[in-house]
Design a protein around this motif. Structure first.
Motif, PDB file in Angstrom:
ATOM      1  N   SER A  16       0.911  -1.252  -0.037  1.00 28.20           N
ATOM      2  CA  SER A  16      -0.073   0.002  -0.188  1.00 28.20           C
ATOM      3  C   SER A  16       0.886   1.308   0.149  1.00 28.20           C
ATOM      4  O   SER A  16       0.333   2.197  -0.576  1.00 28.20           O
ATOM      5  N   SER A  36      -8.994   4.831  -5.487  1.00 23.06           N
ATOM      6  CA  SER A  36      -9.396   3.493  -5.787  1.00 23.06           C
ATOM      7  C   SER A  36      -8.783   2.907  -7.268  1.00 23.06           C
ATOM      8  O   SER A  36      -8.365   1.521  -7.217  1.00 23.06           O
ATOM      9  N   GLU A  37      -8.900   3.913  -8.177  1.00 24.15           N
ATOM     10  CA  GLU A  37      -8.161   3.381  -9.485  1.00 24.15           C
ATOM     11  C   GLU A  37      -6.703   3.288  -9.464  1.00 24.15           C
ATOM     12  O   GLU A  37      -6.222   2.315 -10.122  1.00 24.15           O
ATOM     13  N   GLY A  40      -6.021   0.121  -7.200  1.00 20.75           N
ATOM     14  CA  GLY A  40      -6.480  -1.144  -7.843  1.00 20.75           C
ATOM     15  C   GLY A  40      -5.653  -1.548  -8.840  1.00 20.75           C
ATOM     16  O   GLY A  40      -5.305  -2.813  -9.025  1.00 20.75           O
ATOM     17  N   SER A  41      -5.246  -0.593  -9.767  1.00 20.14           N
ATOM     18  CA  SER A  41      -4.470  -0.965 -11.019  1.00 20.14           C
ATOM     19  C   SER A  41      -3.062  -1.343 -10.442  1.00 20.14           C
ATOM     20  O   SER A  41      -2.341  -2.184 -11.013  1.00 20.14           O
ATOM     21  N   ILE A  44      -3.386  -5.095  -8.978  1.00 20.71           N
ATOM     22  CA  ILE A  44      -3.580  -6.005 -10.014  1.00 20.71           C
ATOM     23  C   ILE A  44      -2.452  -6.415 -10.871  1.00 20.71           C
ATOM     24  O   ILE A  44      -2.055  -7.694 -11.285  1.00 20.71           O
ATOM     25  N   ARG A  61      -1.066  -1.953 -15.559  1.00 20.14           N
ATOM     26  CA  ARG A  61      -1.673  -0.841 -14.745  1.00 20.14           C
ATOM     27  C   ARG A  61      -1.819   0.374 -15.303  1.00 20.14           C
ATOM     28  O   ARG A  61      -2.820   1.161 -15.108  1.00 20.14           O
TER      29      ARG A  61
END
Length: 235
Positions: A16, A36-37, A40-41, A44, A61
């Motif tokens: 994080s 969040s974008e 999240g990217s 993942i 990403r």
């Protein structure tokens, strides 16, 4: 089981910190992705590390964060800002920890390898050189207004994010310590206590940086060698 859950929690906190750096890199490039974008990217995209060459990390990403608020060229640039900075800070952090604990280090060569990795990643990660490189590529490839966007990419602006990276690496080191605590004590030559912490924290950073530079999917073999070389003689 408690220590395994603790390890996962520490690992998530560490990643994080790097995700926050990634979000900050985009903000420095005058982009406005949602938290969040960005997060999240970032999470993942780690799946791309297990593909040869690791270029898929950049693709995943940047494509996922791309929107009307974030251009694709800026997203790709942000990936390199975060990745090079993360690796440089990790290598230097590992080198400093090993330097201050050199008496417990069985293989001194690893100290010089760590500092060498920090130098190799730190030079391209330095804002002045990075801006020159981007300006050169922008002129050759005619990449939108990227030259204007990198004006805020200065050492003063990016330094706080490097400090966040140090915190991230320490959390990953704590994750390794928790994993060691999860094993039965009878397996090790000595109890897991505070004296193991410096080696555990430095081995995580050095192993991940070495695995990244090797370009081998997941750093397979390279990361394990570093961990065994640092922790094996002691434990």
């Amino acid at each position: 089981f408690f220590w395994l859950v603790t390890s996962a929690f520490c690992y998530a906190l560490g990643l994080s910190c790097f995700a926050w750096f990634w979000h900050g890199s985009l903000r420095l490039l005058q982009q406005t992705p949602r938290i969040s974008e960005a997060f999240g990217s970032y999470f993942i995209s780690h799946l791309g590390k297990y593909v040869p060459g690791k270029a898929l990390v950049v693709v995943i990403r940047s494509e996922l964060v791309k929107s009307s608020r974030t251009s694709l060229s800026s997203a790709v640039t942000g990936v390199f800002i975060e990745t090079l900075g993360m690796m440089a800070v990790g290598a230097v952090t590992a080198g400093l920890i090993l330097a201050f604990n050199h008496r417990t280090l069985q293989n001194p060569t690893l100290l010089w390898i760590s500092l060498g990795f920090g130098f190799a990643a730190g030079i391209p990660a330095s804002p002045p050189l990075f801006r020159r490189t981007i300006r050169f590529l922008a002129k050759r490839k005619r990449i939108g207004n990227l030259q204007d966007q990198i004006s805020h990419l200065t050492l003063r602006n990016i330094f706080p994010f490097w400090i966040v990276c140090i915190v991230g690496w320490l959390w990953l080191g704590a994750s390794m310590l928790a994993i060691l605590e999860a094993f039965p004590e009878s397996l090790f030559n000595q109890p897991i206590d505070a004296s193991i912490a410096p080696l555990a924290m430095s081995c995580v950073a050095l192993a991940m940086v070495a695995g990244f530079i090797s370009l081998i999917p997941g750093g397979a073999g390279v990361r394990e060698y570093i961990i065994l070389a640092l922790l094996g003689p002691t434990l």
